[in-house]
Write a protein that holds these residues in place. Structure first.
Motif, short mmCIF file in Angstrom:
data_model
loop_
_atom_site.label_atom_id
_atom_site.label_comp_id
_atom_site.label_asym_id
_atom_site.label_seq_id
_atom_site.Cartn_x
_atom_site.Cartn_y
_atom_site.Cartn_z
N ASN A 165 -35.59 -24.35 -9.63
CA ASN A 165 -34.59 -23.56 -9.37
C ASN A 165 -34.40 -23.42 -7.87
N THR A 166 -35.64 -23.55 -7.19
CA THR A 166 -35.55 -23.59 -5.63
C THR A 166 -34.93 -24.91 -5.29
N SER B 297 -30.86 -18.42 -6.90
CA SER B 297 -31.20 -19.47 -7.72
C SER B 297 -32.91 -19.34 -7.96
N ILE B 298 -33.35 -19.18 -6.86
CA ILE B 298 -34.78 -18.96 -6.56
C ILE B 298 -35.32 -17.87 -7.55
N THR C 249 -32.56 -26.47 -6.98
CA THR C 249 -31.37 -26.34 -7.13
C THR C 249 -30.64 -25.62 -6.05
N GLY C 250 -31.16 -24.20 -5.67
CA GLY C 250 -30.69 -23.73 -4.75
C GLY C 250 -30.49 -24.05 -3.52
N THR D 243 -33.89 -16.67 -10.29
CA THR D 243 -33.71 -16.94 -11.47
C THR D 243 -34.85 -17.70 -11.90
N GLY D 244 -35.36 -18.62 -10.98
CA GLY D 244 -36.63 -19.22 -11.67
C GLY D 244 -37.92 -18.38 -11.56
N PRO E 226 -40.26 -23.82 -13.41
CA PRO E 226 -39.23 -23.20 -13.45
C PRO E 226 -38.75 -22.64 -11.91
#
Length: 296
Positions: A180-181, A218-219, A183-184, A221-222, A176
């Motif tokens: 998310n990293t 985003s980070i 994606t961010g 969120t992960g 996760p």
């Protein structure tokens, strides 16, 4: 004949008297205005706190009276007051703290290792295409493999002790955070990057001032997803070959038919996860103070 020289004086400028306009005085904030704003802010804050409180209170009331209403068997779902008393008894004897501290230590150790490992790797994969091309196949293979499916493998290779449990938490928490990293970083506005480069920012300053702040939501969120996942996977690992921990407490209570203690362990997990998430939300707000609050 003498000539007369006529001196013509310029016409006098017409002076129009303009009435004096007094400078508008700054109206000082009066006591009633400050009081009204304070009451409004307190009411808004109170309502934000009251809404979740009402939902939780309704849930606890249903839990409390469901056995009395015959909706469930009291043996399998004791009233909330019975579970709360069991929780207090476990806290009083120190048994609850033993299990919570053991699970928390394992979870934080694995989570910290995953954080230190996954965030830099995610940035490298998102920013450097050769790294992405090289690692993507293996990441796609393992990210679709559930952590609990690998529990027997971790136990066989690393043994039944602490190492296998921490390694399982690292595995479950890494993906996760990593995804998310990636994606961010990849979704940072290209216009921001071009503007920063045109201003002469070095690659290090570009990363520090533009990329990392833009990718932080985003980070985090992960991080929050990984926190929840780390606790869940650890509980499953503690149900196999452990002598302490919340997972062991739940399993032992269920096998000994100590149902209130079992629910007390589940309640402790909920409180632990809530505290974990609250800390991460607070950190996200601290490091993302530049963001505009849409609810303001």
């Amino acid at each position: 004949m003498s000539s007369a020289v006529e001196l013509i004086a310029p016409p006098a400028r017409l002076q129009v008297a303009v009435p004096h306009q007094p400078t508008p005085a700054v109206v000082a904030d009066t006591g009633p205005g400050i009081a009204l704003r304070a009451i409004a802010a307190a009411g808004k804050l109170g309502w934000r706190v009251l809404k979740p409180t009402i939902v939780i209170a309704v849930f606890l009331l249903i839990w409390q009276f469901a056995p009395a209403w015959g909706l469930v068997d009291e043996i399998f779902l004791p009233p909330f007051t019975t579970v709360a008393q069991a929780f207090i008894d476990l806290v009083r004897t120190g048994e609850m703290w033993t299990h919570v501290s053991t699970s928390l230590g394992r979870s934080l150790t694995g989570y910290s290792i995953a954080l230190i490992f996954a965030v830099p790797l995610g940035i490298a994969i998102a920013w450097y295409k050769p790294v992405s091309d090289f690692l993507n196949p293996i990441l796609e293979l393992f990210r679709n493999t559930a952590a609990l499916a690998l529990l027997p493998v971790f136990v066989l290779i690393l043994g039944i002790g602490e190492t296998s449990k921490i390694a399982l938490v690292v595995y479950a928490s890494s993906f996760p955070i990593l995804l998310n990293t990636i994606t961010g970083v990849r979704t940072v506005d290209p216009l921001l990057i071009k503007s920063a480069v045109s201003l002469g920012l070095s690659p290090l300053r570009l990363f520090q001032k533009v990329i990392l702040p833009a990718a932080l939501p985003s980070i985090f969120t992960g991080l929050r997803m990984a926190a929840a996942g780390s606790i869940l996977v650890l509980l499953a690992a503690e149900m196999v070959g452990a002598r302490a921990g919340l997972g062991y407490l739940i399993t032992a209570a269920q096998q000994n038919f100590q149902i209130p203690n079992m629910y007390a362990g589940i309640l402790a997990i909920s409180l632990l996860g809530l505290a974990f998430n609250g800390v991460l939300v607070g950190l996200e707000r601290h490091f993302s103070r530049w963001r505009v609050d849409s609810n303001a």
